[in-house]
Design an enzyme around this catalytic site. Structure first.
Site, PDB file in Angstrom:
ATOM      1  N   HIS A  94     -25.258 -26.183 -11.686  1.00 28.50           N
ATOM      2  CA  HIS A  94     -26.133 -25.801 -12.794  1.00 28.50           C
ATOM      3  C   HIS A  94     -25.840 -24.345 -13.123  1.00 28.50           C
ATOM      4  CE1 HIS A  94     -29.386 -25.055 -15.468  1.00 28.50           C
ATOM      5  NE2 HIS A  94     -30.028 -24.278 -14.638  1.00 28.50           N
ATOM      6  N   HIS A  96     -26.212 -21.192 -16.552  1.00 31.98           N
ATOM      7  CA  HIS A  96     -26.696 -20.835 -17.889  1.00 31.98           C
ATOM      8  C   HIS A  96     -25.521 -20.257 -18.677  1.00 31.98           C
ATOM      9  CE1 HIS A  96     -31.238 -20.508 -16.760  1.00 31.98           C
ATOM     10  NE2 HIS A  96     -30.656 -21.585 -16.275  1.00 31.98           N
ATOM     11  N   ASP A 119      -9.813 -34.892 -22.595  1.00 28.95           N
ATOM     12  CA  ASP A 119      -9.159 -34.988 -21.283  1.00 28.95           C
ATOM     13  C   ASP A 119     -10.168 -35.103 -20.144  1.00 28.95           C
ATOM     14  OD1 ASP A 119      -6.265 -32.838 -21.885  1.00 28.95           O
ATOM     15  OD2 ASP A 119      -6.552 -35.003 -22.113  1.00 28.95           O
ATOM     16  N   HIS A 168     -32.803 -25.496 -21.975  1.00 29.56           N
ATOM     17  CA  HIS A 168     -32.598 -25.029 -20.598  1.00 29.56           C
ATOM     18  C   HIS A 168     -31.129 -24.693 -20.399  1.00 29.56           C
ATOM     19  CE1 HIS A 168     -33.081 -25.817 -15.979  1.00 29.56           C
ATOM     20  NE2 HIS A 168     -32.623 -24.625 -16.263  1.00 29.56           N
ATOM     21  N   TYR A 226     -17.473 -44.102 -20.892  1.00 31.13           N
ATOM     22  CA  TYR A 226     -18.851 -43.635 -20.862  1.00 31.13           C
ATOM     23  C   TYR A 226     -19.661 -44.541 -21.757  1.00 31.13           C
ATOM     24  CZ  TYR A 226     -22.875 -40.664 -21.914  1.00 31.13           C
ATOM     25  OH  TYR A 226     -24.137 -40.175 -22.088  1.00 31.13           O
TER      26      TYR A 226
HETATM   27  O1  LIG Z   1     -32.333 -22.515 -14.301  1.00 30.95           O
HETATM   28  C1  LIG Z   1     -32.712 -21.562 -13.622  1.00 30.95           C
HETATM   29  C2  LIG Z   1     -33.845 -20.718 -14.089  1.00 30.95           C
HETATM   30  O2  LIG Z   1     -34.211 -21.174 -15.392  1.00 30.95           O
HETATM   31  C3  LIG Z   1     -31.997 -21.266 -12.321  1.00 30.95           C
HETATM   32  O3  LIG Z   1     -30.678 -21.785 -12.414  1.00 30.95           O
HETATM   33  C4  LIG Z   1     -31.852 -19.814 -11.972  1.00 30.95           C
HETATM   34  O4  LIG Z   1     -31.073 -19.175 -12.914  1.00 30.95           O
HETATM   35  C5  LIG Z   1     -31.166 -19.722 -10.602  1.00 30.95           C
HETATM   36  O5  LIG Z   1     -32.120 -20.067  -9.695  1.00 30.95           O
HETATM   37  P1  LIG Z   1     -31.805 -20.027  -8.111  1.00 30.95           P
HETATM   38  O6  LIG Z   1     -30.699 -21.018  -7.828  1.00 30.95           O
HETATM   39  O7  LIG Z   1     -31.357 -18.613  -7.766  1.00 30.95           O
HETATM   40  O8  LIG Z   1     -33.109 -20.405  -7.479  1.00 30.95           O
END
Ligand SMILES: O=C(CO)[C@@H](O)[C@H](O)COP(=O)(O)O
Length: 229
Positions: A94, A96, A119, A168, A226
């Protein structure tokens, strides 16, 4: 416990700042050992330049922390939900990352405009809806995973190893933590290219299906698709 996996997950986490996918402590990578049913994830809020492989936190698939003194990533419940629903996922990321997060904030999926995308990801990279007020208040991170799991239920999720969560950011996955990071880098590049593509030509259309098929199947083999299983 799981020293090799901890080292792998640590190294995968360190690729996030290396490839410019995270700022400060944002983002997290995990990896799972399916034999033991234990997964390893980055601790929450730790600067990447202070992180060590020994800091990695170990949890079971009930969410119990079985090793590590630090608090696991705040996104752990999302990773957990995905590992419980998708047995082929070996690693999850995950971030941002700015371009992918911009598409998520805009609430748009990323069309496949070219072979770079095709790809790696078969078709439009989906953007799943917002969580409801109740879902947020009940269990934000867990329900983020529930939402993703609902979207990919009965789909070939390894043929589309990426999703955008509206307002998000992105999650990606792979057979292991390093492949999940590779897909996160590809996602960010594809998100950047697609945004620029639409800026250059607002009338742009997705790449012809036969070109998408050619490129995806050449890399992943026929049968990986998919769609509904
Ligand atoms: O999505 C989020 C916050 O919105 C998280 O991804 C933080 O950016 C990182 O959190 P930790 O892994 O440090 O708890």
């Amino acid at each position: 416990m799981l020293e090799q996996l901890k080292r792998e997950v640590y190294e995968a986490n360190m690729l996030l700042p290396k490839y410019g996918l995270v700022t400060f402590t944002w983002g997290n990578v995990s990896g799972i050992d399916r034999e033991s049913g234990l997964f390893v994830i980055k601790p929450s809020g730790v600067d990447y330049d202070k992180l060590t492989w020994e800091d990695m936190v170990v949890l079971d698939l009930d969410g119990n922390q079985v090793e590590g003194t630090m608090r696991p990533s705040s996104d752990t419940p999302t990773h957990l939900e995905l590992y419980r629903n998708f047995p082929d996922m070996g690693g999850i990321v995950h971030t941002h990352s700015p371009w992918a997060t911009s598409w998520a904030q805009a609430g748009r999926g990323i069309p496949c405009y070219g072979t770079t995308h095709a790809d790696y990801m078969y078709g439009e990279i989906p953007c799943v809806r917002n969580l409801t007020k109740e879902e947020i208040e009940e269990a934000y991170e867990k329900n983020t995973g529930v939402l993703i799991a609902e979207h990919f239920k009965d789909k070939e999720y390894m043929a589309m190893p990426a999703v955008l969560c509206k307002n998000h950011g992105p999650f990606t996955w792979g057979k292991d933590a390093h492949e999940a990071v590779h897909n996160a880098v590809v996602l960010e590049e594809v998100a950047k290219m697609a945004a620029r593509c639409e800026m250059i030509n607002p009338e742009v259309q997705p790449a012809p299906q036969e070109l998408q098929d050619k490129h995806y199947y050449r890399k992943h083999g026929a049968g990986a698709y998919y769609g509904q299983k």
